[in-house]
Design a protein around this motif. Sequence first.
Motif, mmCIF file in Angstrom:
data_model
loop_
_atom_site.group_PDB
_atom_site.id
_atom_site.type_symbol
_atom_site.label_atom_id
_atom_site.label_comp_id
_atom_site.label_asym_id
_atom_site.label_seq_id
_atom_site.Cartn_x
_atom_site.Cartn_y
_atom_site.Cartn_z
ATOM 1 N N LYS A 14 0.854 -1.183 0.000
ATOM 2 C CA LYS A 14 0.000 0.000 0.000
ATOM 3 C C LYS A 14 0.894 1.238 0.000
ATOM 4 O O LYS A 14 1.733 1.407 0.885
ATOM 5 N N VAL A 15 0.729 2.050 -1.014
ATOM 6 C CA VAL A 15 1.510 3.284 -1.106
ATOM 7 C C VAL A 15 0.554 4.459 -0.979
ATOM 8 O O VAL A 15 -0.452 4.523 -1.684
ATOM 9 N N TYR A 16 0.841 5.336 -0.038
ATOM 10 C CA TYR A 16 0.065 6.576 0.106
ATOM 11 C C TYR A 16 0.818 7.698 -0.598
ATOM 12 O O TYR A 16 2.033 7.793 -0.469
ATOM 13 N N GLY A 17 0.090 8.544 -1.275
ATOM 14 C CA GLY A 17 0.716 9.693 -1.933
ATOM 15 C C GLY A 17 1.442 9.267 -3.194
ATOM 16 O O GLY A 17 1.400 8.094 -3.596
ATOM 17 N N ARG A 18 2.084 10.213 -3.829
ATOM 18 C CA ARG A 18 2.745 9.952 -5.111
ATOM 19 C C ARG A 18 4.143 10.552 -5.138
ATOM 20 O O ARG A 18 4.440 11.465 -4.380
ATOM 21 N N ASN A 19 4.922 10.041 -6.055
ATOM 22 C CA ASN A 19 6.252 10.578 -6.369
ATOM 23 C C ASN A 19 7.070 10.868 -5.113
ATOM 24 O O ASN A 19 7.215 10.005 -4.253
ATOM 25 N N GLY A 20 7.528 12.106 -4.984
ATOM 26 C CA GLY A 20 8.425 12.475 -3.891
ATOM 27 C C GLY A 20 7.841 12.257 -2.508
ATOM 28 O O GLY A 20 8.560 11.930 -1.569
ATOM 29 N N SER A 21 6.510 12.402 -2.373
ATOM 30 C CA SER A 21 5.908 12.303 -1.038
ATOM 31 C C SER A 21 5.291 10.920 -0.783
ATOM 32 O O SER A 21 4.572 10.733 0.193
ATOM 33 N N ALA A 22 5.571 9.948 -1.658
ATOM 34 C CA ALA A 22 4.959 8.620 -1.496
ATOM 35 C C ALA A 22 5.475 7.912 -0.243
ATOM 36 O O ALA A 22 6.664 7.963 0.059
ATOM 37 N N VAL A 23 4.549 7.275 0.480
ATOM 38 C CA VAL A 23 4.919 6.487 1.657
ATOM 39 C C VAL A 23 4.470 5.051 1.416
ATOM 40 O O VAL A 23 3.297 4.801 1.133
ATOM 41 N N ARG A 24 5.418 4.107 1.516
ATOM 42 C CA ARG A 24 5.069 2.692 1.336
ATOM 43 C C ARG A 24 4.687 2.129 2.709
ATOM 44 O O ARG A 24 5.540 1.706 3.481
ATOM 45 N N LEU A 53 -4.729 -3.714 8.710
ATOM 46 C CA LEU A 53 -6.122 -3.982 9.102
ATOM 47 C C LEU A 53 -7.093 -3.433 8.048
ATOM 48 O O LEU A 53 -8.026 -4.108 7.630
ATOM 49 N N HIS A 54 -6.821 -2.217 7.609
ATOM 50 C CA HIS A 54 -7.736 -1.569 6.660
ATOM 51 C C HIS A 54 -7.749 -2.292 5.312
ATOM 52 O O HIS A 54 -8.819 -2.461 4.714
ATOM 53 N N CYS A 55 -6.583 -2.742 4.849
ATOM 54 C CA CYS A 55 -6.540 -3.452 3.559
ATOM 55 C C CYS A 55 -7.201 -4.826 3.679
ATOM 56 O O CYS A 55 -7.882 -5.285 2.762
ATOM 57 N N ALA A 56 -7.023 -5.487 4.836
ATOM 58 C CA ALA A 56 -7.602 -6.819 5.021
ATOM 59 C C ALA A 56 -9.118 -6.747 5.165
ATOM 60 O O ALA A 56 -9.833 -7.662 4.764
ATOM 61 N N ALA A 57 -9.626 -5.643 5.726
ATOM 62 C CA ALA A 57 -11.063 -5.529 6.033
ATOM 63 C C ALA A 57 -11.850 -4.831 4.939
ATOM 64 O O ALA A 57 -13.060 -4.660 5.071
#
Length: 245
Positions: A14-24, A53-57
């Motif tokens: 799960k990656v939040y955000g894009r490019n420079g600000s992306a958080v894996r 939890l959020h991805c599993a649910a």
Amino acid sequence: MSDGPALRLDGVSKVYGRNGSAVRALDGVSVAIPRGSFTAVMGPSGSGKSTFLHCAAGLDRATSGTAWLGSTEVSGLSERRATELRRERVGFVFQAFNLVPALTVRHNVELPLRLAGRRIDRRRVDEVLARVGLLEKRDVRPAQLSGGQQQRVAVARALITRPDVIFGDEPTGALDTMTAKSVLELLRGIVGDGGQTVVMVTHDPVAASYADTVLFLADGRLVGELAEPTAERVADRMTRLGAWA
Ligand SMILES: Nc1ncnc2c1ncn2[C@@H]1O[C@H](COP(=O)(O)OP(=O)(O)OP(=O)(O)O)[C@@H](O)[C@H]1O
């Protein structure tokens, strides 16, 4: 119901955000959680526990990989089907209880049935309230209950639809030690006699010791697993993960 695991993640990222600000937040997590088991998910702050939890649910969608709830691929569902799945097949218990203050205990417990357009079976509601030890409190409002009692109402609300999996996000985080114990024993009991599956995120090694298995996350990766955990062994692993450095 099929015999496979209650829950399965295959290479979920799960990656939040894009490019420079992306958080894996999750990085290729694969795990299978058996039916009728109690699993705790631990790890340092920011390690990806809530995201797991959020991805599993079905609360959040994986960026890549697949998440299965029984034989349903959660990660591939449309928003409408994901909402149905959350209403019918999973239950949630949060740190902040999230009860509706204006509704009585009984009406809070009935709420998931109403939202799903299902018939209200009073006997079933009473049965679940008795299971969590609050039948005599069914006509009071949450504000008249202690924190532990409110959390037990939240557990009853999670149980009412007979979900396959109950997810807890720090369910004992706002409770004192003794009260937490009663909620953890309740969750343990649900797994023991109801054959349901409980997956709980926690920071507390004592809470984790009620589980059959503890999964450890660090930097979005699954880095370890502990069966038949004791609080001491869990705390030791957490220390080695640098959780309390
Ligand atoms: N909606 C979001 N947008 C951007 N980044 C996010 C979002 N949600 C989580 N993250 C980031 O993803 C990483 C994992 O977060 P997550 O909340 O899953 O961790 P956690 O282990 O549950 O943390 P904690 O124990 O502090 O609650 C963190 O770096 C977090 O900042």
